[in-house]
Design an enzyme around this catalytic site. Structure first.
Site, short mmCIF file in Angstrom:
data_model
loop_
_atom_site.label_atom_id
_atom_site.label_comp_id
_atom_site.label_asym_id
_atom_site.label_seq_id
_atom_site.Cartn_x
_atom_site.Cartn_y
_atom_site.Cartn_z
N CYS A 82 -26.81 34.60 -72.75
CA CYS A 82 -26.35 35.53 -73.79
C CYS A 82 -27.48 36.50 -74.09
CB CYS A 82 -25.90 34.79 -75.05
SG CYS A 82 -27.01 33.52 -75.65
N CYS A 420 -10.10 40.87 -69.37
CA CYS A 420 -11.48 40.46 -69.73
C CYS A 420 -12.50 41.49 -69.27
CB CYS A 420 -11.80 39.10 -69.11
SG CYS A 420 -11.75 39.09 -67.31
#
Length: 462
Positions: A82, A420
């Site tokens: 992340c 997505c």
């Protein structure tokens, strides 16, 4: 002023581009900077120079943006898991909405689209129910570890540096999974290091231990531990399985996937049960799903419930409609919509996913869903009846042009498109915009602290 590779320059970051990199300009040239955000002033070194853009890496943060927050993870900025932990969450949601809107306008060439504010994830940490950790015989060290001579650099179990296959951090904890997962990770690390059996070399392709894959059901507090090895040897793996099940009652399944393939994919050529069950059970909304080690399941189930509730609202079902779901996977969307439609047909190329979908219907006592395996391009010609509503949930690459052509021939009254990837979504919408109006778009954040974003689009026939 000509920009050259290796040059150090001061830059004012003015935007964040799709892909999560900060954007600055040097004499009109776009410069993309990882780990930068609008409002930053940075000293950076140019790492790549092309005719129409450059890339740079931050050397020093001269003036931080007001949108920066302290990243709670020590691996932030190095690990590829992340990359936006340093950016306050509200701003992440804003950028994600903008990236969806800008993609539709600039790639799909559709203006004036109503894109709602991004729906936030119910949890911003601990939301992932699946984590894959790689073994490596070389450890990629953190910047503050470079000068440590006492560091063992011959072992790593963790996550990759972005864009690399061989740079693996020895990750002690990941904040995207539940805390028990980090304790399991620590126990597995200790066992592997003391086993006397070598870990897999990502360049040599020799060694035994390859991956650790953890799956978690928050709904039922169950864990599956999938140990991926290069070859079969139950005498080595079974003691680890027994140790984990003795220490952690929530670990209900330990399996061993075996693969000698060189590809860095944590999926076995075959699987052996080691201890406990072969599956765990999770939930999206009121529906239960059995999950095996290699089956697809949404990695953020509470976020997925928001996504599917949006799909249901956009579909506008009254109970009398026939719905066709393209790329139906393991049947999660058809099952979620089953109480609101007369009949749902799912088309999916992977036969294993179709088998999972059928089992999930049986487990939830659902009788109005039909799943058809095979290439969607062929199956669309053979639909048992014309759909009133079409659901499209393609992979990241988007739809094949032939599928788009067949959709336009079918001409359902309503289409709900789930995506997505904003760029391929925009491309798909551009191919059908003459026949369908984009009524509204709802971004849904399933992946906090990353630039990834899901979108649900309601389309009406013109």
């Amino acid at each position: 002023m000509a920009v050259k590779k290796g040059q150090q320059i001061q830059l004012d970051v003015t935007d964040v581009a799709f892909g999560g990199k900060g954007l600055a300009r040097m004499d009109g040239l776009a410069v993309f900077i990882p780990q930068a955000v609008s409002g930053d002033r940075v000293l950076a070194v140019v790492t790549k120079k092309k005719n129409n853009y450059a890339e740079a890496r931050i050397i020093a943060l001269l003036e931080p943006s007001a949108d920066r927050v302290p990243a709670p993870c020590p691996y932030s900025g190095v690990c590829g898991g992340c990359t936006w932990q340093f950016l306050r969450y509200e701003k992440q949601l804003d950028y994600k909405r903008r990236h969806v809107l800008e993609s539709i306008e600039h790639i799909g060439l559709v203006k004036g689209v109503r894109v709602h504010p991004t729906l936030p994830s119910p949890a911003t940490f601990g939301y992932r129910n699946k984590m894959e950790f790689s073994c490596a015989d070389r450890r990629w060290v953190m910047p503050d570890e470079m000068d440590r001579e006492d560091l063992d650099r011959d072992f790593a179990l963790g996550l990759h540096v972005p864009g690399t296959f061989h740079k693996v951090l020895d990750t002690r904890a990941c904040l995207l999974q539940a805390d028990l997962g980090n304790r399991i990770l620590g126990d597995v690390r200790e066992f592997i290091r003391n086993s006397g059996v070598p870990v897999y070399g990502l360049r040599s392709h020799e060694g035994f231990w390859r991956f650790l894959v953890l799956r978690h059901s928050e709904a039922f507090d169950q864990w599956m531990v999938n140990i991926v090895t290069r070859e079969e040897n139950s005498q080595i793996v079974r003691p680890l399985a027994h140790r984990l099940m003795e220490r952690y009652p929530a670990v209900v399944s330990v399996v061993n996937n075996i693969t000698a393939r060189r590809a860095g994919v944590a999926v076995g050529e075959y699987e052996l049960p080691v201890a406990g069950e072969n599956t765990i059970t999770d939930r999206i909304g009121p529906y239960r799903f059995e999950i095996s080690s290699n089956s697809f399941f949404q990695t953020n189930p509470r976020g997925a419930q928001q996504l599917y509730e949006t799909v249901k609202a956009f579909a506008g079902l009254t109970g009398s409609e026939t719905v066709v779901d393209l790329y139906s996977g393991t049947g999660t969307i058809p099952i979620f919509l089953s109480d609101s439609a007369k009949r749902i047909v799912g088309l999916e190329i992977a036969e294993s996913a179709v088998a999972d979908a059928r089992r999930n219907c049986t487990a939830n006592r659902i009788t109005n869903c039909l799943f058809i395996p095979g290439d969607i391009r062929a199956q669309l010609y053979q639909l048992p009846e014309k759909p009133d509503v079409l659901i499209i949930d393609p992979p990241r690459a988007g739809m094949h042009p032939e599928v788009v052509s067949q959709i336009l021939t079918l001409a359902p009254e309503r289409i709900v498109h789930v995506s997505c990837h904003p760029a391929t979504l925009a491309r798909d919408l551009g191919m059908i915009k003459e026949r369908y109006r984009i009524a509204e778009v709802q971004p849904v954040d399933m992946f906090p602290h990353t630039f990834h974003i899901e979108s649900v689009v309601r389309l009406e026939k013109r």
